[in-house]
Scaffold this motif. Sequence first.
Motif, PDB file in Angstrom:
ATOM      1  N   LEU A 202      -1.263 -40.064 -47.682  1.00 57.26           N
ATOM      2  CA  LEU A 202       0.004 -40.036 -48.719  1.00 57.26           C
ATOM      3  C   LEU A 202      -0.343 -41.247 -49.742  1.00 57.26           C
ATOM      4  O   LEU A 202       0.008 -40.802 -51.008  1.00 57.26           O
ATOM      5  N   VAL A 203      -1.206 -42.255 -49.170  1.00 61.72           N
ATOM      6  CA  VAL A 203      -1.537 -43.151 -50.186  1.00 61.72           C
ATOM      7  C   VAL A 203      -2.298 -42.507 -51.393  1.00 61.72           C
ATOM      8  O   VAL A 203      -2.343 -42.742 -52.606  1.00 61.72           O
ATOM      9  N   ALA A 204      -3.387 -41.741 -50.794  1.00 58.44           N
ATOM     10  CA  ALA A 204      -4.480 -40.968 -51.791  1.00 58.44           C
ATOM     11  C   ALA A 204      -3.783 -39.802 -52.562  1.00 58.44           C
ATOM     12  O   ALA A 204      -4.036 -39.903 -53.764  1.00 58.44           O
ATOM     13  N   ALA A 242     -14.680 -46.211 -62.671  1.00 56.36           N
ATOM     14  CA  ALA A 242     -15.407 -47.496 -62.461  1.00 56.36           C
ATOM     15  C   ALA A 242     -14.703 -48.334 -61.573  1.00 56.36           C
ATOM     16  O   ALA A 242     -15.208 -49.020 -60.655  1.00 56.36           O
ATOM     17  N   ALA A 243     -13.417 -48.462 -61.768  1.00 57.05           N
ATOM     18  CA  ALA A 243     -12.865 -49.524 -61.015  1.00 57.05           C
ATOM     19  C   ALA A 243     -12.556 -48.964 -59.521  1.00 57.05           C
ATOM     20  O   ALA A 243     -12.651 -50.120 -58.553  1.00 57.05           O
ATOM     21  N   LEU A 244     -12.725 -47.701 -59.289  1.00 52.78           N
ATOM     22  CA  LEU A 244     -12.714 -47.137 -57.997  1.00 52.78           C
ATOM     23  C   LEU A 244     -13.906 -47.668 -57.324  1.00 52.78           C
ATOM     24  O   LEU A 244     -13.880 -47.920 -55.945  1.00 52.78           O
ATOM     25  N   LEU A 245     -15.198 -47.570 -57.879  1.00 50.63           N
ATOM     26  CA  LEU A 245     -16.246 -48.025 -57.321  1.00 50.63           C
ATOM     27  C   LEU A 245     -16.535 -49.408 -57.500  1.00 50.63           C
ATOM     28  O   LEU A 245     -16.925 -50.024 -56.004  1.00 50.63           O
ATOM     29  N   GLY A 246     -15.798 -50.255 -58.213  1.00 49.80           N
ATOM     30  CA  GLY A 246     -15.855 -51.711 -58.268  1.00 49.80           C
ATOM     31  C   GLY A 246     -15.120 -52.197 -56.895  1.00 49.80           C
ATOM     32  O   GLY A 246     -15.626 -53.098 -56.139  1.00 49.80           O
ATOM     33  N   TRP A 247     -13.897 -51.659 -56.465  1.00 45.49           N
ATOM     34  CA  TRP A 247     -13.200 -52.215 -55.520  1.00 45.49           C
ATOM     35  C   TRP A 247     -13.833 -51.785 -54.200  1.00 45.49           C
ATOM     36  O   TRP A 247     -13.969 -52.673 -53.152  1.00 45.49           O
ATOM     37  N   ILE A 248     -14.581 -50.485 -53.959  1.00 44.76           N
ATOM     38  CA  ILE A 248     -14.990 -50.300 -52.665  1.00 44.76           C
ATOM     39  C   ILE A 248     -16.352 -51.019 -52.503  1.00 44.76           C
ATOM     40  O   ILE A 248     -16.746 -51.171 -51.426  1.00 44.76           O
ATOM     41  N   VAL A 249     -17.008 -51.222 -53.682  1.00 39.75           N
ATOM     42  CA  VAL A 249     -18.202 -52.149 -53.328  1.00 39.75           C
ATOM     43  C   VAL A 249     -17.871 -53.377 -52.898  1.00 39.75           C
ATOM     44  O   VAL A 249     -18.681 -54.032 -51.948  1.00 39.75           O
ATOM     45  N   ASP A 255     -16.282 -56.453 -46.130  1.00 40.60           N
ATOM     46  CA  ASP A 255     -15.849 -55.974 -45.085  1.00 40.60           C
ATOM     47  C   ASP A 255     -16.788 -55.253 -44.050  1.00 40.60           C
ATOM     48  O   ASP A 255     -16.426 -54.923 -42.905  1.00 40.60           O
ATOM     49  N   GLY A 256     -17.865 -54.733 -44.785  1.00 41.45           N
ATOM     50  CA  GLY A 256     -18.807 -54.009 -43.988  1.00 41.45           C
ATOM     51  C   GLY A 256     -18.521 -52.376 -44.052  1.00 41.45           C
ATOM     52  O   GLY A 256     -19.521 -51.651 -43.987  1.00 41.45           O
ATOM     53  N   LYS A 257     -17.268 -52.132 -44.568  1.00 41.59           N
ATOM     54  CA  LYS A 257     -17.157 -50.735 -44.514  1.00 41.59           C
ATOM     55  C   LYS A 257     -16.119 -50.458 -45.926  1.00 41.59           C
ATOM     56  O   LYS A 257     -15.212 -50.976 -46.055  1.00 41.59           O
ATOM     57  N   PRO A 258     -16.173 -49.436 -46.705  1.00 43.01           N
ATOM     58  CA  PRO A 258     -15.334 -49.046 -47.638  1.00 43.01           C
ATOM     59  C   PRO A 258     -14.242 -48.265 -47.196  1.00 43.01           C
ATOM     60  O   PRO A 258     -14.193 -47.476 -46.251  1.00 43.01           O
ATOM     61  N   THR A 259     -13.117 -48.292 -47.545  1.00 42.70           N
ATOM     62  CA  THR A 259     -11.872 -47.348 -47.169  1.00 42.70           C
ATOM     63  C   THR A 259     -11.282 -46.606 -48.090  1.00 42.70           C
ATOM     64  O   THR A 259     -11.336 -46.940 -49.544  1.00 42.70           O
ATOM     65  N   SER A 264      -8.336 -45.556 -53.370  1.00 46.65           N
ATOM     66  CA  SER A 264      -7.022 -45.279 -54.126  1.00 46.65           C
ATOM     67  C   SER A 264      -6.441 -46.622 -54.803  1.00 46.65           C
ATOM     68  O   SER A 264      -5.898 -46.520 -56.038  1.00 46.65           O
ATOM     69  N   SER A 265      -6.422 -47.703 -54.228  1.00 48.01           N
ATOM     70  CA  SER A 265      -6.029 -48.950 -54.795  1.00 48.01           C
ATOM     71  C   SER A 265      -6.974 -49.466 -56.158  1.00 48.01           C
ATOM     72  O   SER A 265      -6.367 -50.007 -57.130  1.00 48.01           O
ATOM     73  N   GLY A 266      -8.301 -49.224 -55.982  1.00 48.24           N
ATOM     74  CA  GLY A 266      -9.050 -49.393 -56.920  1.00 48.24           C
ATOM     75  C   GLY A 266      -8.884 -48.574 -58.208  1.00 48.24           C
ATOM     76  O   GLY A 266      -8.949 -49.035 -59.437  1.00 48.24           O
TER      77      GLY A 266
END
Length: 452
Positions: A202-204, A242-249, A255-259, A264-266
């Motif tokens: 639902l978040v996505a 670009a913000a999506l990529l920036g957040w998951i990087v 944290d070791g893993k992208p989520t 979605s938040s990015g």
Amino acid sequence: MEIDTGNTAWLLVSTALVLLMTPGLALFYGGLNRSKGMLNMMMMSFSSIGLVSILWLFYGFTVAFGEGGKFIGDLGQYLGTKTFVGESDLWGETGIPLYVFIAFQMMFAVITVALISGALSDRTKFAGWLVFAAGWATLVYFPVAHMVWGGGLIGGDIGALDFAGGTAVHINAGAAALALVLVLGKRVGWPRESAKPHNIPLVALGAGLLWFGWFGFNAGSELTADGVTALAFMNTQVATAAALLGWIVVEWVRDGKPTLVGASSGAVAGLVAITPACAFITPAAAVLLGLVAGAVCALAVGLKYRLGYDDSLDVVGVHFVGGWIGCLWIGLFGTASVSSLVASDGLLVGGDASLLGKQALGALIVTVYSFVIAYALGFVIDKTIGFRISAEAEVEGIDVAEHAESAYDLSPTTGGSGGAFAVAGIGATRPTPEPTDAAEEPAEPVSEKVAG
């Protein structure tokens, strides 16, 4: 001047897209929340659609866009008791009927109020929320919209730029959210108890609807269909990507893993940051803005643990911080080569610091004004009708306490609430079959049932 059917059609579509953003926000916030508070979270968004639409029609629009005044417009010019359907009732030189522009701006007012609710989940009385929403829209959003877009103090006298709502919407809502979390205090058990998102799909989905609707939010703010509309559309897409990529990087490194929640938040952080700047910077600068906003907002959401304020769904970390980044970005990368509204180029594209100073001053005025009024409203509501539910109701779940319903009814199928049908949202109660004598007829083998 005659009605321009092309411009009118585009703004009608944009208006519908911006309206879609608030139900999208409800899903985004609802999925991020705990299951026992999902419906209350969504109710605050949907109630904003109902309440703010009526306030905007009757007096909000004339306060925001009536002519004259540094802080509010002419109260009688567009009063909602009047009717605007004549050939002369067009908005400026756009050829757009006045009612279409009123409706378009109405959707901005609706979602700005709804944005605040994400900071308040699990602990806010619904009646208190409605009183606050009406008061804040009247005392803060409507005047700020005039100061930014109606020729008032910020957009007119200071000359700060905000194409689609970085100050008027996101900084405004973020400052109010921060004020209210200080009034309400922390949730029971926070931060010791986990408050992980209960429904990530639902978040996505909510983020996707926000992204889709945001093209109306940003590109629609040009009002006409022209080259600036195309620039705003493109910048919205690439900055968000670009913000999506920036957040998951940042997540990957930290944290070791992208989520998926991070992605979605990015995306939302990128949408927030590009909103004020989408018509004033080049696409290359928009990509850089997105990367910075995604990374900085990913780091900013952790400030609540360090500073001890319980911003449930990170309205401050995403909307307030992202809004400030986008607003200042105009002062750094805004250029007259893409917009005649940019009087002097930004500091990093050959200009001086004058535009950056104007942007900072405009954002600061909105921050202080919104925070002070929101805190005062919240304090008065808390001391009168009460703004926070009891600790017992919070532990049980605010959905049941405030609305007598829950998002997921997992009772047995023989129960009185519809059982499995209620999970699907059907909610119909079916009668329990009369018991039969199993000895009268042998049961059909399971294999035959499947085959048949």
